[in-house]
Design a protein around this motif. Sequence first.
Motif, short mmCIF file in Angstrom:
data_model
loop_
_atom_site.label_atom_id
_atom_site.label_comp_id
_atom_site.label_asym_id
_atom_site.label_seq_id
_atom_site.Cartn_x
_atom_site.Cartn_y
_atom_site.Cartn_z
N GLU A 23 0.82 -1.29 -0.01
CA GLU A 23 0.05 0.10 -0.14
C GLU A 23 0.79 1.26 0.08
O GLU A 23 0.50 2.40 -0.55
CB GLU A 23 -1.07 0.02 1.26
N LEU A 24 2.05 1.14 0.50
CA LEU A 24 2.97 2.41 0.61
C LEU A 24 3.93 2.44 -0.39
O LEU A 24 4.65 3.21 -0.40
CB LEU A 24 3.75 2.39 1.98
N GLY A 25 3.90 1.53 -1.17
CA GLY A 25 4.73 1.26 -2.24
C GLY A 25 6.34 1.16 -2.03
O GLY A 25 7.03 1.91 -2.75
N ILE A 26 6.23 0.32 -1.02
CA ILE A 26 7.89 0.15 -0.58
C ILE A 26 8.29 -1.05 -1.21
O ILE A 26 7.66 -2.11 -0.96
CB ILE A 26 7.90 0.02 1.10
N PRO A 27 9.58 -0.98 -1.81
CA PRO A 27 10.10 -2.28 -2.39
C PRO A 27 10.47 -3.41 -1.63
O PRO A 27 11.45 -2.91 -0.79
CB PRO A 27 11.34 -1.71 -3.29
N PRO A 51 7.02 -12.55 10.79
CA PRO A 51 7.94 -11.92 9.94
C PRO A 51 9.20 -11.24 10.52
O PRO A 51 9.33 -10.60 11.66
CB PRO A 51 7.10 -10.69 9.27
N THR A 52 10.24 -11.35 9.78
CA THR A 52 11.52 -10.73 10.02
C THR A 52 11.91 -9.93 8.88
O THR A 52 11.97 -10.26 7.90
CB THR A 52 12.63 -11.58 10.55
N LEU A 53 12.53 -8.68 9.28
CA LEU A 53 12.78 -7.68 8.23
C LEU A 53 14.16 -7.50 8.33
O LEU A 53 14.60 -6.80 9.36
CB LEU A 53 11.92 -6.58 8.14
N GLU A 54 14.98 -7.36 7.12
CA GLU A 54 16.46 -6.94 6.96
C GLU A 54 16.34 -5.53 6.08
O GLU A 54 16.01 -5.67 4.65
CB GLU A 54 17.21 -8.02 6.50
N THR A 55 16.46 -4.48 6.67
CA THR A 55 16.37 -3.46 5.80
C THR A 55 17.67 -3.28 4.69
O THR A 55 18.61 -3.92 4.98
CB THR A 55 16.16 -2.18 6.76
N GLU A 56 17.45 -2.12 4.00
CA GLU A 56 18.30 -1.80 2.93
C GLU A 56 19.79 -1.70 3.50
O GLU A 56 20.57 -2.22 3.08
CB GLU A 56 17.93 -0.53 2.19
N SER A 57 19.65 -1.21 4.61
CA SER A 57 20.91 -0.88 5.47
C SER A 57 21.42 -1.81 6.32
O SER A 57 22.63 -1.64 7.05
CB SER A 57 20.84 0.43 6.11
N PHE A 71 7.97 0.86 8.16
CA PHE A 71 7.27 1.10 6.58
C PHE A 71 6.62 2.55 6.82
O PHE A 71 6.83 3.18 5.68
CB PHE A 71 6.32 -0.03 6.02
N ASP A 72 5.85 2.71 7.62
CA ASP A 72 4.97 3.84 7.49
C ASP A 72 5.90 5.18 7.82
O ASP A 72 5.90 6.20 7.18
CB ASP A 72 4.16 3.84 8.75
N SER A 73 7.05 4.88 8.46
CA SER A 73 8.00 6.09 8.83
C SER A 73 8.77 6.38 7.73
O SER A 73 9.23 7.60 7.67
CB SER A 73 8.69 5.70 10.24
N ILE A 74 9.11 5.51 7.07
CA ILE A 74 9.99 5.79 5.70
C ILE A 74 9.17 6.28 4.48
O ILE A 74 9.75 6.42 3.53
CB ILE A 74 10.95 4.64 5.58
N SER A 75 7.98 6.14 4.57
CA SER A 75 7.05 6.28 3.60
C SER A 75 6.82 7.63 3.08
O SER A 75 6.56 8.48 4.00
CB SER A 75 5.67 5.48 3.61
N ASP A 76 6.95 7.91 1.77
CA ASP A 76 6.67 9.49 1.52
C ASP A 76 5.29 9.47 0.91
O ASP A 76 4.79 10.59 0.12
CB ASP A 76 7.66 9.96 0.62
N HIS A 77 4.59 8.52 0.99
CA HIS A 77 3.06 8.45 0.32
C HIS A 77 2.08 8.77 1.20
O HIS A 77 1.62 10.03 1.13
CB HIS A 77 2.76 7.08 -0.13
N ARG A 78 1.97 8.33 2.21
CA ARG A 78 0.69 8.59 3.20
C ARG A 78 0.91 7.88 4.59
O ARG A 78 1.64 7.07 4.62
CB ARG A 78 -0.71 8.27 2.71
N LYS A 79 0.30 8.19 5.51
CA LYS A 79 0.63 7.60 6.74
C LYS A 79 -0.57 6.73 7.35
O LYS A 79 -1.83 7.11 7.29
CB LYS A 79 0.44 9.02 7.80
#
Length: 196
Positions: A23-27, A51-57, A71-79
């Motif tokens: 929904e937030l368009g995060i790859p 789930p466990t997430l490994e971020t880009e960094s 995800f919400d905090s890094i999204s530039d789409h909507r909250k």
Amino acid sequence: MPHVLYNGPTSPFGRMTRVVGLELGIPVEERQIDVYTAEFLDPLNPLRQIPTLETESGEVLYDSRVICRWFDSISDHRKMIPTEQQWEVERRWALAIGVMEAGLLRRMEVVRPEGEKSATQIAKLEVRIGRALDRLEQEAPALRDAGVRMDAVATAVALEYTDFRFTRDWRSRCPSLDAWLAPFSARPSLVQTRPH
Ligand SMILES: N[C@@H](CCC(=O)N[C@@H](CS)C(=O)NCC(=O)O)C(=O)O
């Protein structure tokens, strides 16, 4: 490297994070694993859960709620988690997660060998799910107004997990919730992540 999400084919918690990512368009690159044998996960998440997430960094995040928030905090789409009505959204989100947890615990109990499973425990979890769905039925108007907000996504995932692992019978008892879910569950993010 995109974010890597360790997930499984039927986890409602994992599905919730995937829906939020879509929904937030995060790859996000999803890797489906068998969590019960995934020793490689232990250094990343000592709980060895999906789930466990490994971020880009290279940072590792769990659990599902933390991943959704991130995800919400890094999204530039909507909250997904607006500061307006935050505590109502958080409380309803927790209620939906409680339905997923009770559904998972019930499932684990049901598949135990005869002699090991507890009918009392199964009944208790079913009553809990019923009570939670009754409350969500009362709150269907708020869900209708929510749009694609965190509490709505979590509720949709919880209801479909109830369908998948327990029963579809809640629909007759919760007609407003059913009427809300029908169009919401047609969203591509939900269609694409539905367990089979
Ligand atoms: N609180 C966690 C719960 C995650 C969870 O229970 N995941 C299950 C799959 S649905 C799991 O990894 N189970 C394996 C285990 O606990 O050994 C979250 O919200 O992410």
